[in-house]
Design a protein around this motif. Structure first.
Motif, PDB file in Angstrom:
ATOM      1  N   MET A   1       0.832  -1.204   0.000  1.00  0.00           N
ATOM      2  CA  MET A   1       0.000   0.000   0.000  1.00  0.00           C
ATOM      3  C   MET A   1       0.863   1.249   0.000  1.00  0.00           C
ATOM      4  SD  MET A   1      -1.410   0.077   3.930  1.00  0.00           S
ATOM      5  CE  MET A   1      -0.298   0.340   5.318  1.00  0.00           C
ATOM      6  N   THR A   2       0.268   2.355  -0.422  1.00  0.00           N
ATOM      7  CA  THR A   2       0.931   3.651  -0.384  1.00  0.00           C
ATOM      8  C   THR A   2       0.517   4.370   0.892  1.00  0.00           C
ATOM      9  OG1 THR A   2       1.021   3.889  -2.789  1.00  0.00           O
ATOM     10  CG2 THR A   2       1.109   5.908  -1.496  1.00  0.00           C
ATOM     11  N   THR A   3       1.494   4.955   1.561  1.00  0.00           N
ATOM     12  CA  THR A   3       1.242   5.685   2.788  1.00  0.00           C
ATOM     13  C   THR A   3       2.282   6.780   2.926  1.00  0.00           C
ATOM     14  OG1 THR A   3       0.987   5.437   5.196  1.00  0.00           O
ATOM     15  CG2 THR A   3       2.679   4.108   4.152  1.00  0.00           C
ATOM     16  N   PRO A   4       1.974   7.918   3.564  1.00  0.00           N
ATOM     17  CA  PRO A   4       0.677   8.305   4.119  1.00  0.00           C
ATOM     18  C   PRO A   4      -0.346   8.586   3.025  1.00  0.00           C
ATOM     19  CG  PRO A   4       2.189  10.146   4.228  1.00  0.00           C
ATOM     20  CD  PRO A   4       3.000   8.961   3.761  1.00  0.00           C
ATOM     21  N   VAL A   5      -1.584   8.685   3.414  1.00  0.00           N
ATOM     22  CA  VAL A   5      -2.667   8.840   2.456  1.00  0.00           C
ATOM     23  C   VAL A   5      -3.082  10.304   2.322  1.00  0.00           C
ATOM     24  CG1 VAL A   5      -5.036   8.176   1.876  1.00  0.00           C
ATOM     25  CG2 VAL A   5      -3.517   6.550   3.016  1.00  0.00           C
ATOM     26  N   VAL A   6      -3.164  10.757   1.083  1.00  0.00           N
ATOM     27  CA  VAL A   6      -3.703  12.087   0.815  1.00  0.00           C
ATOM     28  C   VAL A   6      -5.216  12.001   0.943  1.00  0.00           C
ATOM     29  CG1 VAL A   6      -3.971  13.912  -0.894  1.00  0.00           C
ATOM     30  CG2 VAL A   6      -1.809  12.686  -0.713  1.00  0.00           C
TER      31      VAL A   6
ATOM     32  N   VAL B   1     -10.240  -2.627   2.402  1.00  0.00           N
ATOM     33  CA  VAL B   1      -9.544  -3.863   2.756  1.00  0.00           C
ATOM     34  C   VAL B   1      -8.764  -3.599   4.045  1.00  0.00           C
ATOM     35  CG1 VAL B   1      -9.336  -4.639   0.373  1.00  0.00           C
ATOM     36  CG2 VAL B   1      -7.502  -3.269   1.384  1.00  0.00           C
ATOM     37  N   THR B   2      -8.183  -4.641   4.609  1.00  0.00           N
ATOM     38  CA  THR B   2      -7.338  -4.503   5.782  1.00  0.00           C
ATOM     39  C   THR B   2      -5.889  -4.758   5.386  1.00  0.00           C
ATOM     40  OG1 THR B   2      -7.439  -6.837   6.449  1.00  0.00           O
ATOM     41  CG2 THR B   2      -9.224  -5.381   7.197  1.00  0.00           C
ATOM     42  N   GLU B   3      -4.973  -4.544   6.317  1.00  0.00           N
ATOM     43  CA  GLU B   3      -3.555  -4.754   6.041  1.00  0.00           C
ATOM     44  C   GLU B   3      -3.229  -6.221   5.800  1.00  0.00           C
ATOM     45  OE1 GLU B   3      -1.134  -1.700   8.719  1.00  0.00           O
ATOM     46  OE2 GLU B   3      -2.936  -2.468   9.743  1.00  0.00           O
ATOM     47  N   ASP B   4      -4.097  -7.121   6.245  1.00  0.00           N
ATOM     48  CA  ASP B   4      -3.858  -8.552   6.088  1.00  0.00           C
ATOM     49  C   ASP B   4      -4.444  -9.118   4.790  1.00  0.00           C
ATOM     50  OD1 ASP B   4      -2.598  -8.634   8.579  1.00  0.00           O
ATOM     51  OD2 ASP B   4      -4.508  -8.933   9.625  1.00  0.00           O
ATOM     52  N   THR B   5      -5.181  -8.314   4.043  1.00  0.00           N
ATOM     53  CA  THR B   5      -5.792  -8.795   2.803  1.00  0.00           C
ATOM     54  C   THR B   5      -4.712  -9.161   1.791  1.00  0.00           C
ATOM     55  OG1 THR B   5      -7.683  -7.325   3.173  1.00  0.00           O
ATOM     56  CG2 THR B   5      -7.446  -8.286   0.981  1.00  0.00           C
ATOM     57  N   GLN B   6      -4.816 -10.344   1.214  1.00  0.00           N
ATOM     58  CA  GLN B   6      -3.825 -10.812   0.253  1.00  0.00           C
ATOM     59  C   GLN B   6      -3.892 -10.003  -1.040  1.00  0.00           C
ATOM     60  OE1 GLN B   6      -1.465 -13.378   0.768  1.00  0.00           O
ATOM     61  NE2 GLN B   6      -2.172 -13.067   2.880  1.00  0.00           N
ATOM     62  N   ALA B   7      -2.731  -9.845  -1.670  1.00  0.00           N
ATOM     63  CA  ALA B   7      -2.642  -9.057  -2.907  1.00  0.00           C
ATOM     64  C   ALA B   7      -3.555  -9.623  -3.990  1.00  0.00           C
ATOM     65  CB  ALA B   7      -1.192  -9.013  -3.406  1.00  0.00           C
ATOM     66  N   GLY B   8      -3.641 -10.950  -4.066  1.00  0.00           N
ATOM     67  CA  GLY B   8      -4.505 -11.563  -5.073  1.00  0.00           C
ATOM     68  C   GLY B   8      -5.962 -11.233  -4.848  1.00  0.00           C
ATOM     69  N   ASP B   9      -6.359 -11.179  -3.579  1.00  0.00           N
ATOM     70  CA  ASP B   9      -7.737 -10.834  -3.259  1.00  0.00           C
ATOM     71  C   ASP B   9      -8.028  -9.374  -3.597  1.00  0.00           C
ATOM     72  OD1 ASP B   9      -8.191 -13.386  -2.297  1.00  0.00           O
ATOM     73  OD2 ASP B   9      -7.659 -12.859  -0.231  1.00  0.00           O
ATOM     74  N   ILE B  10      -7.041  -8.514  -3.377  1.00  0.00           N
ATOM     75  CA  ILE B  10      -7.226  -7.098  -3.716  1.00  0.00           C
ATOM     76  C   ILE B  10      -7.355  -6.933  -5.225  1.00  0.00           C
ATOM     77  CG2 ILE B  10      -6.173  -4.808  -3.672  1.00  0.00           C
ATOM     78  CD1 ILE B  10      -4.842  -5.571  -1.055  1.00  0.00           C
ATOM     79  N   ALA B  11      -6.523  -7.644  -5.976  1.00  0.00           N
ATOM     80  CA  ALA B  11      -6.589  -7.575  -7.437  1.00  0.00           C
ATOM     81  C   ALA B  11      -7.957  -8.029  -7.937  1.00  0.00           C
ATOM     82  CB  ALA B  11      -5.491  -8.440  -8.050  1.00  0.00           C
TER      83      ALA B  11
ATOM     84  N   PRO C   1      -9.055   1.802  -0.211  1.00  0.00           N
ATOM     85  CA  PRO C   1      -8.434   2.223   1.038  1.00  0.00           C
ATOM     86  C   PRO C   1      -8.142   1.023   1.943  1.00  0.00           C
ATOM     87  CG  PRO C   1     -10.400   3.527   0.557  1.00  0.00           C
ATOM     88  CD  PRO C   1     -10.421   2.342  -0.353  1.00  0.00           C
ATOM     89  N   VAL C   2      -7.061   1.121   2.706  1.00  0.00           N
ATOM     90  CA  VAL C   2      -6.699   0.107   3.690  1.00  0.00           C
ATOM     91  C   VAL C   2      -7.068   0.668   5.062  1.00  0.00           C
ATOM     92  CG1 VAL C   2      -4.867  -1.326   4.632  1.00  0.00           C
ATOM     93  CG2 VAL C   2      -4.790  -0.631   2.226  1.00  0.00           C
ATOM     94  N   VAL C   3      -7.914  -0.067   5.778  1.00  0.00           N
ATOM     95  CA  VAL C   3      -8.463   0.441   7.041  1.00  0.00           C
ATOM     96  C   VAL C   3      -8.000  -0.396   8.224  1.00  0.00           C
ATOM     97  CG1 VAL C   3     -10.593   0.903   8.306  1.00  0.00           C
ATOM     98  CG2 VAL C   3     -10.480   1.375   5.861  1.00  0.00           C
ATOM     99  N   ARG C   4      -7.645   0.298   9.317  1.00  0.00           N
ATOM    100  CA  ARG C   4      -7.286  -0.352  10.577  1.00  0.00           C
ATOM    101  C   ARG C   4      -8.079   0.318  11.699  1.00  0.00           C
ATOM    102  NH1 ARG C   4      -1.874   1.427  12.455  1.00  0.00           N
ATOM    103  NH2 ARG C   4      -1.083   0.334  10.613  1.00  0.00           N
TER     104      ARG C   4
END
Length: 225
Positions: A1-6, A95-105, A117-120
């Protein structure tokens, strides 16, 4: 992921949102309220529906008849509203930080979106775009198809924390990928010095075996476009 977020606030003027997308060379931005909660997303697609250039089409009368007054009113708000809250998409996929890249794709493909967005704990901590996924896949082109090791993830977090705390950090953010101790840093920088600072920050992290810097500079004239 890209961080920090604009991000932008719900009350941010539409013209300011458009300017931000152009200046940061991004196609979408999260809308976050005063409590830090994600309430929507504004993307370049939302601006295509704008009526400010006089090109908005009202559509045929019978389509408006079947869509109902509620839908027509919502469309009017999106095409004539003046704030991020007016034009944003409210039903945001996350998604969360644990979401697999394949699932995000798969998510980006099925939902036909360009970023997520990645949410925690209800707060946005990053954003993953199609470009981020391509960078990650490219970084692991010679690596076995296994999840990142604990050591690699520790290195990655240390580097990101160092960059986020720096007063010289890029205004948009960077992506960091670590595979077997080899760090790849991706992003857009304002100057060569900023890129060199990213290299040093990555090199100094304990456990790093090597650093590959993949950043590009924004020409000075680009800011006036």
């Amino acid at each position: 992921m890209t961080t920090p977020v604009v991000s932008v606030a719900p009350e941010t003027c539409v013209s300011d949102v458009a300017r931000l997308l152009l200046e940061r060379h991004i196609s979408g931005v999260p809308v976050i309220d005063s409590a830090g909660r994600l309430v929507g997303m504004v993307s370049e697609g939302d601006f295509l529906r704008r009526a400010e250039d006089g090109s908005h089409r009202h559509g045929s009368w019978w389509l408006r008849l079947f869509s109902g007054s509620g839908a027509n009113a919502a469309e009017y708000v999106k095409t004539h509203g003046r704030s991020a809250a007016d034009v944003m998409t409210r039903d945001v996929v996350t998604v969360t930080e644990d979401t697999q890249a394949g699932d995000i794709a798969h998510l980006l493909e099925t939902k036909r979106i360009k970023r997520v967005p990645v949410v925690r704990s209800g707060k946005v901590v990053g954003i993953v775009s199609r470009a981020d996924l391509l960078r990650g896949f490219a970084a692991q082109r010679h690596a076995p198809a296994v999840p990142a090791s604990v050591e690699d993830e520790t290195i990655r977090k240390q580097i990101l924390e160092e960059i986020q705390a720096a007063d010289w950090a890029p205004t948009y953010g960077v992506s960091v990928v670590v595979v077997d101790g080899i760090v790849q840093v991706w992003g857009v920088v304002d100057s060569p010095e900023q890129g060199e600072a990213l290299r040093v920050a990555a090199t100094n992290a304990p456990g790093v075996k090597g650093v590959e810097l993949n950043v590009s500079s924004i020409p000075a004239y680009a800011w006036g476009v």
